[in-house]
Design an enzyme around this catalytic site. Structure first.
Site, PDB file in Angstrom:
ATOM      1  N   CYS A   1       1.745  -0.169   4.078  1.00 40.82           N
ATOM      2  CA  CYS A   1       1.282   0.521   5.286  1.00 40.82           C
ATOM      3  C   CYS A   1       2.386   0.664   6.324  1.00 40.82           C
ATOM      4  O   CYS A   1       2.321   1.529   7.184  1.00 40.82           O
ATOM      5  CB  CYS A   1       0.173  -0.254   5.976  1.00 40.82           C
ATOM      6  SG  CYS A   1      -1.053  -0.820   4.859  1.00 40.82           S
TER       7      CYS A   1
ATOM      8  N   LYS B   1       6.735   5.142  12.736  1.00 41.71           N
ATOM      9  CA  LYS B   1       5.741   6.150  12.366  1.00 41.71           C
ATOM     10  C   LYS B   1       6.244   7.564  12.672  1.00 41.71           C
ATOM     11  O   LYS B   1       5.855   8.521  12.016  1.00 41.71           O
ATOM     12  CB  LYS B   1       4.420   5.892  13.097  1.00 41.71           C
ATOM     13  CG  LYS B   1       3.669   4.681  12.589  1.00 41.71           C
ATOM     14  CD  LYS B   1       3.012   4.917  11.239  1.00 41.71           C
ATOM     15  CE  LYS B   1       2.439   3.628  10.668  1.00 41.71           C
ATOM     16  NZ  LYS B   1       2.031   3.786   9.261  1.00 41.71           N
TER      17      LYS B   1
ATOM     18  N   CYS C   1       1.387  -5.003  13.742  1.00 46.36           N
ATOM     19  CA  CYS C   1       1.467  -3.793  14.582  1.00 46.36           C
ATOM     20  C   CYS C   1       1.227  -4.077  16.067  1.00 46.36           C
ATOM     21  O   CYS C   1       1.722  -3.353  16.921  1.00 46.36           O
ATOM     22  CB  CYS C   1       0.455  -2.762  14.110  1.00 46.36           C
ATOM     23  SG  CYS C   1       0.627  -2.379  12.369  1.00 46.36           S
TER      24      CYS C   1
ATOM     25  N   SER D   1       2.475  -1.145  -3.577  1.00 46.67           N
ATOM     26  CA  SER D   1       1.371  -0.213  -3.813  1.00 46.67           C
ATOM     27  C   SER D   1       1.866   1.197  -3.540  1.00 46.67           C
ATOM     28  O   SER D   1       2.670   1.433  -2.641  1.00 46.67           O
ATOM     29  CB  SER D   1       0.231  -0.558  -2.858  1.00 46.67           C
ATOM     30  OG  SER D   1      -0.646   0.543  -2.746  1.00 46.67           O
TER      31      SER D   1
ATOM     32  N   GLU E   1      -5.722   1.071  -2.234  1.00 50.64           N
ATOM     33  CA  GLU E   1      -4.831  -0.058  -2.499  1.00 50.64           C
ATOM     34  C   GLU E   1      -5.577  -1.196  -3.180  1.00 50.64           C
ATOM     35  O   GLU E   1      -5.074  -1.837  -4.101  1.00 50.64           O
ATOM     36  CB  GLU E   1      -4.224  -0.533  -1.172  1.00 50.64           C
ATOM     37  CG  GLU E   1      -2.990  -1.388  -1.310  1.00 50.64           C
ATOM     38  CD  GLU E   1      -2.334  -1.653   0.042  1.00 50.64           C
ATOM     39  OE1 GLU E   1      -1.806  -0.694   0.635  1.00 50.64           O
ATOM     40  OE2 GLU E   1      -2.389  -2.806   0.493  1.00 50.64           O
TER      41      GLU E   1
ATOM     42  N   GLU F   1       8.229  14.074   1.806  1.00 49.23           N
ATOM     43  CA  GLU F   1       7.109  13.995   0.856  1.00 49.23           C
ATOM     44  C   GLU F   1       5.750  14.087   1.541  1.00 49.23           C
ATOM     45  O   GLU F   1       4.733  14.217   0.875  1.00 49.23           O
ATOM     46  CB  GLU F   1       7.215  12.731  -0.001  1.00 49.23           C
ATOM     47  CG  GLU F   1       7.193  11.416   0.738  1.00 49.23           C
ATOM     48  CD  GLU F   1       8.580  10.924   1.140  1.00 49.23           C
ATOM     49  OE1 GLU F   1       9.472  11.767   1.382  1.00 49.23           O
ATOM     50  OE2 GLU F   1       8.765   9.696   1.225  1.00 49.23           O
TER      51      GLU F   1
END
Lengths: 167, 496, 591
Positions: free
Chosen positions: C312, C371, C516, C332, C286, C379
């Site tokens: 992220c 997550k 997080c 990104s 990144e 993908e």
């Protein structure tokens, strides 16, 4: 990585319906605050408010579709089910209740074999209760479409239905 | 279908203030309203009075909100006037949702300009230029007449800019309710007008401080506004001579139920229930015995014989365990079961609760279930205590006026008809004969000729007996539909 | 004077005007029980619908009881918080609530950690009168990849609705129906999977009952660990080590990195690795992408897309796919650390230990519920085999550790395995808001300027403010950086970009409050935001104590490039470590 379409959320709607809804929303300047007015107009046009129509309204007014659904399910005037050709409404206001509206309702349920909020299989009749129509002097009151029937008794139910049999 | 009482209704004891023009003028012709001094008050206010003078006049008149709680109207206006903002709103609550009440509808259909005029006056006094009428979508005629009235008022320069040659401008829009009783509560009504679910919020802040889109907003109901022009024309001192010490003026009631003359009545505050029911309403129909009168709709209570001579006003009704509400007045006779009446109102509340606060959302449901069991003969004495405790807690803890008053039909019937509850619970009897589960159909042996008509009509085959012999109804099978009783030509079947 | 004097339970107190009874009582050390009320101090999140009515108190001169959470004090007010009238009312209201709530506490995911259960205990409810004939409101249970909704347990506190709409501006949830049937859910009672839900999990983080819980994958992990034919690799996200200890009674902010590693090893994982390693890798990719775009921009390239946005956070990725699909070429393309780890584990590392892809199971321990969904995205699969097989939350890991009869308190500290367990301090701070961009700056600065950074701590990027702005001097070139945590705040920055008014070169976005550390999979904070701050401090402590604090100095990262990837943004990197985004907006189509 190859570009692929993952737009899995698609709402299908007829072009003329889409144009109509856009027209209605535009007439209220697409303001989110006009949601209820828009829903009134939309239901007036389509007869009911199925999911895909709510999706379009949500998009046009830039309101979350969950919120539109939250509003539709809050107000008893809005319905997501199509009404019958002859919507039957039984007033269950206090005056009508005191004069036996419940027995009239039970008789309609029995004769049509549907519950409140349902529509007969042939799409002809739907059954709903409503609160005081302000005709307490005529209690108990039944409405079929716009036509008012006063002092209805359970025995009179058959007669009312017969009026619409051939229509 | 405006029913203003018809020919039978006695005009004796009635005074027409709110209903002054109803049935007298053509509501679709503004000229007829003007001919009866319409818009005179607005003109007087705009050209001769300061906003604070108007508010003082309304305060002096003692006018209290006719929609439910009876909050002093002038005080409300004053608070809204004192809160500074770039935009303020005048709202008319025409979401008459009380089942059995239709006075607002009648006023809007019979005298829409009175409401428009009052809203403009209110707007001038508090510094608002926009009015909104929140009306039930189920009132198409009232809506139509309002639209005509607004249009005509604009044409005549009575709404819009530069009213009466002054700088003041005021215009009115119509907003539609969509079938939610709770929207009669002013914060819920405002949310509904904002396109949201009609859920109430905690007050304060009051709408007069932070209302429609956060702006100071005055909310009054139709009947309250309908009193305003005449007060300003005839003066506060004229108005406050009518009525009782703390409740001035008149109140419109929708008289209905088991009464000879049904319809709207407008009586001075302080008139007794007896006068309304017997002198104006003509007494109980079919010469049955008077049992109770319910006032205040789902928020009110059932009053009895002993309350008949109580002068009607806001405070007396509350003291008696009921309330004025919007003015529904339902008369009941000996055939009405009071447990069932309480259940009827609770069914309404359960359906109309918005669901935001737990006592109203769940508590009322539990009240209803318990009442339902009692009407089925499944109640116990302990349940009556629970009914009372649950009712008290729901009143004590609910968020808005809906839940705070919804147990009133239960508490008032517990207070006034306790014996009837006990009869359901202990004797498993419904004295009024309304609770099907507590009824038994009998054959009177001496009357039965054995014609078999009853057995043939019975949908469940509960009736047995040979031809020309006395028949028997098996209570285990009988579903109490009443078909046999109706069919019997010999009065041989009775229900107890 | 803006002070108000009042009396609560015979004690006098003076508070600011506008204070609620609840807050005034708290100042006196009187804790009035609350259920729907939630105040996340410092985050500007307050939920006070006044709906549950548990917090009612008696106020002299008032007819009915007052909800203390939403009633302001007035001069001379006299409050009684525990009169018998109040106690009876609270208990009766609680009985109402429980009469419409399933009684399957034994198997409920929230059991032992449930606000409603605690309240039932506190209010002494022992029976629900009339329960046998009380109708209950019931709904279909909704299983999504991340979140399970069981509306039978919804008590209409509206916390989830508030987080989803006001804080996240996602709008997947709304109250629907009226009265007894009312609950909170997506439009048309559709499944979350069909809605615009981003799986941020903040609804789960604030739900006081078992109505919203994570999709539990611990059984899958047990099965994998029991399978002798599989090698099981685990990766742990940075925010987990700063919060896991809370589940074992430790003070918030206790770092349990070593103990966590030792617990995982005892659970039977073959290799205990660190997502922080992949975070360093993310910075390499990144950071390079940022520099690439920046260099082009500074060189006068008008086509280049700036600001660059971090990628992220999977909830954030879903958010722009749903709401800003026209901007999907701005973030990104770097995959998240979880997915970079999975891709490297199933290629580079699988080769190293001569294990076939299918025989390697990658488990991730995440502070996050999104997550779980991210791991299942198409993908990130090769021939149907996902790079990350199972993602479990910090809470689920705590359950597994307890189930295995392990007490984190007395476990020894152990080190992560090599090579995917080595990380820099830059990788660690990914766990808190502002951390990713700080890590990126540490590397980008040195790579861009060729100079060594004097001071590694960028205080101006830290903190809990909703939207933060800072300018970092890249040796004469000012780089404008924006940071937002909470998708509602992110939306503001996106709207600026859309309007062409953005002043930033790079923006970090995290969906959850505090980043997080405040994720939907973390131990429940029960409305105590000081816990989030303690976790953030722990993260910065861990960073400060690391011998290596810059991603590009992590020797195992350098080795990975040398042995396998070549250089950042290489073709191999592109294939394994980057991704593309998709338009997931709700589309109206003509039929």
């Amino acid at each position: 990585m190859e570009e692929k379409s993952m737009s899995d959320i698609k709402v299908k709607v007829k072009e003329k319906d889409l144009i109509k809804i856009q027209e209605i929303c535009k007439s209220f300047d697409n303001k989110p605050g006009e949601l209820i007015n828009v829903l009134h107009k939309t239901q007036e046009h389509f007869g009911y408010l199925p999911a895909e129509i709510q999706e379009v309204v949500a998009q046009e007014l830039d309101v979350a579709v969950a919120k539109v659904y939250g509003v539709v399910t809050f107000y008893s005037f809005f319905t997501m089910l199509p009404k019958g050709k002859f919507p039957i409404s039984i007033c269950t206001g206090t005056a009508c209740y005191v004069r036996g509206a419940d027995n009239v309702l039970q008789e309609f349920k029995r004769q049509l074999n549907i519950e409140v909020g349902e529509t007969t299989d042939d799409g002809k009749y739907s059954l709903n209760c409503l609160r005081c129509v302000g005709a307490c002097g005529l209690a108990p009151v039944v409405l079929v479409g716009d036509k008012t029937y006063g002092r209805v008794s359970p025995e009179g139910v058959k007669e009312i239905l017969e009026e619409y049999q051939e229509k | 279908m405006t029913n203003l009482g018809g020919s039978k209704m006695s005009q004796h004891k009635q005074i027409r203030i709110a209903l002054n023009n109803c049935g007298v003028i053509d509501p679709e012709n503004i000229k007829e309203y003007i001919a009866r001094d319409g818009y005179l008050a607005l003109g007087k206010c705009l050209t001769e009075m300061k906003p604070e003078d108007i508010i003082r006049e309304i305060k002096d008149s003692g006018l209290r909100g006719r929609g439910g709680g009876g909050f002093p109207a002038g005080l409300k206006w004053e608070i809204a006037a004192k809160n500074q903002a770039d935009q303020k709103y005048v709202v008319c609550n025409a979401d008459e949702g009380d089942p059995g009440a239709f006075m607002d509808r009648s006023i809007l259909e019979g005298d829409p300009h009175a409401v428009l005029e009052a809203m403009a006056i209110c707007g001038y006094s508090m510094g608002a230029t926009k009015g909104l009428i929140y009306i039930r979508a189920e009132y198409p005629l009232a809506i139509e007449r309002l639209k005509i009235a607004i249009e005509q008022a604009r044409e005549f320069g009575l709404l819009g800019k530069n009213l009466f040659g002054t700088d003041f401008e005021f215009d009115i829009e119509i907003r539609y309710g969509a079938g939610a009783f709770v929207c009669g509560e002013e914060t819920a009504l405002i949310h509904s007008m904002e396109g949201l679910r009609g859920e109430p919020t905690i007050k304060p802040p009051y709408p007069a401080e932070s209302g429609y889109f956060g702006k100071p907003t005055n909310v009054n109901n139709v009947e309250t506004y309908a009193n305003v022009p005449i007060i300003l024309r005839k003066g506060a001192n004229w108005f406050n001579k009518i009525g009782t010490e703390k409740s001035k003026g008149t109140k419109v009631f929708a008289l209905a139920g088991k009464i000879k003359n049904v319809g709207l009545v407008e009586v001075p505050m302080g008139t007794t229930l007896r006068e309304v029911i017997y002198e104006i309403g003509g007494g109980i129909e079919n010469d049955k015995k008077f049992k109770a009168v319910q006032t205040g709709g789902p928020s009110g209570g059932c009053l009895t014989e002993k309350h008949l001579d109580t002068p009607i006003d806001f405070d007396n009704l509350v003291q008696a365990g009921s309330m004025m509400g919007s003015g529904g007045m339902i008369v009941m006779d000996e055939d009405n079961c009071m447990v069932s009446v309480a259940k009827f109102y609770l069914e309404f509340t359960v359906e109309e609760s918005c669901g935001k606060c737990s006592p109203c959302r769940i508590g009322n449901k539990r009240l209803y279930e318990l009442l339902d069991r009692i009407t089925q003969g499944k109640g116990e004495m302990e349940d009556l205590k629970r009914l009372r405790n649950m009712s008290n807690v729901i009143k004590d803890t609910s968020l808005c006026g809906l839940g705070q008053t919804s147990p009133n039909p239960v508490l008032s019937t517990l207070d006034n008809f306790y014996d009837e509850y006990v009869a359901h619970v202990v004797d498993k009897k419904c004295i009024a004969g309304q609770c099907k589960d507590l009824m038994t159909y009998f054959v009177i042996e001496e009357n039965c000729v054995g014609c078999t008509a009853c057995a043939r009509v019975c949908p469940v085959g509960a009736i047995t007996g040979e031809k020309k012999e006395v028949h028997y109804i098996n209570p285990e099978i009988c579903i109490k539909c009443g078909a046999c009783e109706e069919r019997c030509k010999f009065d041989a079947i009775i229900v107890k | 004077m803006n002070k108000i004097k009042l009396t609560i339970d015979n004690k006098q107190i003076e508070v600011e005007k506008g204070t609620t009874i609840y807050k005034a009582a708290k100042e006196l050390g009187i804790y009035i029980p609350v259920l729907c009320y939630m105040n996340l101090e410092g985050l500007n999140i307050e939920n006070k619908p006044g709906g549950c009515r548990i917090c009612v108190v008696e106020v002299e001169g008032r007819n009915n009881l007052a909800p203390s959470c939403s009633t302001d004090v007035w001069e001379g007010m006299v409050v009684n918080t525990h009169s018998m009238r109040v106690i009876n009312a609270r208990r009766t209201v609680m009985e109402f609530i429980l009469s419409d709530h399933p009684k399957d506490c034994l198997t409920c995911a929230k059991s032992g950690n449930c606000d409603l259960q605690d309240m039932a205990v506190k209010l002494g409810v022992r029976e629900i009168p009339g329960q046998e004939y009380a109708e209950m409101s019931t709904y279909k249970i909704d299983f999504s990849p991340s979140i399970i909704r069981d509306l039978d347990k919804c008590i209409m506190c509206r916390r989830c609705e508030m987080m989803c709409n006001d804080f996240q501006t996602v709008g997947a949830l709304s109250a629907f129906n009226r009265g007894f049937e009312a609950a909170v859910g997506p439009a048309f009672e559709m499944e979350l999977e069909d809605s615009t839900c981003t799986y941020c999990g903040q609804c789960v983080a604030v739900c006081p009952t078992g109505a919203l819980t994570e999709k539990d994958h611990t059984r899958d992990v047990i099965n994998a660990l029991s399978d002798p034919t599989k090698k099981v690799v685990v990766q742990t996200a940075p925010a987990v080590r700063a919060a896991l200890g809370e589940e074992f009674g430790m003070e918030p902010g206790t770092l349990v990195t070593g103990k966590m590693v030792s617990a995982l090893r005892r659970l039977g994982f073959d290799y205990v690795f660190d997502t922080d390693f992949a975070a360093d890798l993310t910075i390499m990719e990144e950071g390079t992408e940022l520099l690439d775009r920046l260099t082009k921009y500074l060189g006068g390239d008008k086509e280049v897309k700036l600001p660059i946005l971090t990628s992220c956070c999977p909830a954030w990725v879903s958010f722009f796919e749903h709401y800003f699909p026209e901007m999907k070429d701005i973030p990104s393309t770097a995959r998240s650390p979880q997915q970079m780890f999975g891709a490297i584990a199933k290629t580079y590392f699988a080769d190293k230990i001569s294990t076939k892809r299918e025989d390697l199971v990658v488990v991730s321990i995440m502070p996050c519920l999104a997550k779980k969904y991210e791991a299942q995205r198409d993908e990130f699969k090769v021939d149907g085999n996902p790079d990350v097989d199972f993602s479990i939350s910090t809470r689920e890991l705590a359950h597994l550790i307890k189930e295995a009869n392990l007490d984190l308190n007395i476990l020894p500290d152990e080190d992560f395995d090599k090579p995917l367990g080595e990380s820099s301090g830059a990788g660690v701070i990914f766990g808190t808001t502002g951390g990713v961009i700080e890590a990126a700056v540490r590397t980008a600065y040195e790579l861009h300027t060729g100079k060594k950074l004097e001071k590694l701590d960028f205080e101006q990027l830290r903190g809990f403010e909703a939207i933060r702005k800072a300018t970092v001097d890249f040796d004469g070139t000012p780089i404008n950086i924006g940071i937002a945590h909470g998708l509602g705040h992110a939306r503001k920055l996106l709207d600026e970009i859309k309007a062409g008014k953005s002043e930033f070169h790079a923006i970090e976005i995290m969906a959850c409050p505090g980043g997080c550390i405040g994720g939907g999979g973390q131990p429940l904070h029960h409305s105590d935001t000081s816990i989030l701050k303690a976790r953030a401090e722990a993260i910065y402590r861990e960073d400060a104590g690391k011998p290596i604090r810059k991603s590009h100095e992590n020797p195992y990262i350098l080795k990975l490039y040398e042995e396998f990837l070549g250089k950042p943004m290489s073709e191999k990197s592109h294939h394994l470590l980057h991704t593309a985004y998709f338009d997931k907006s709700r589309k109206i189509e003509i039929s």
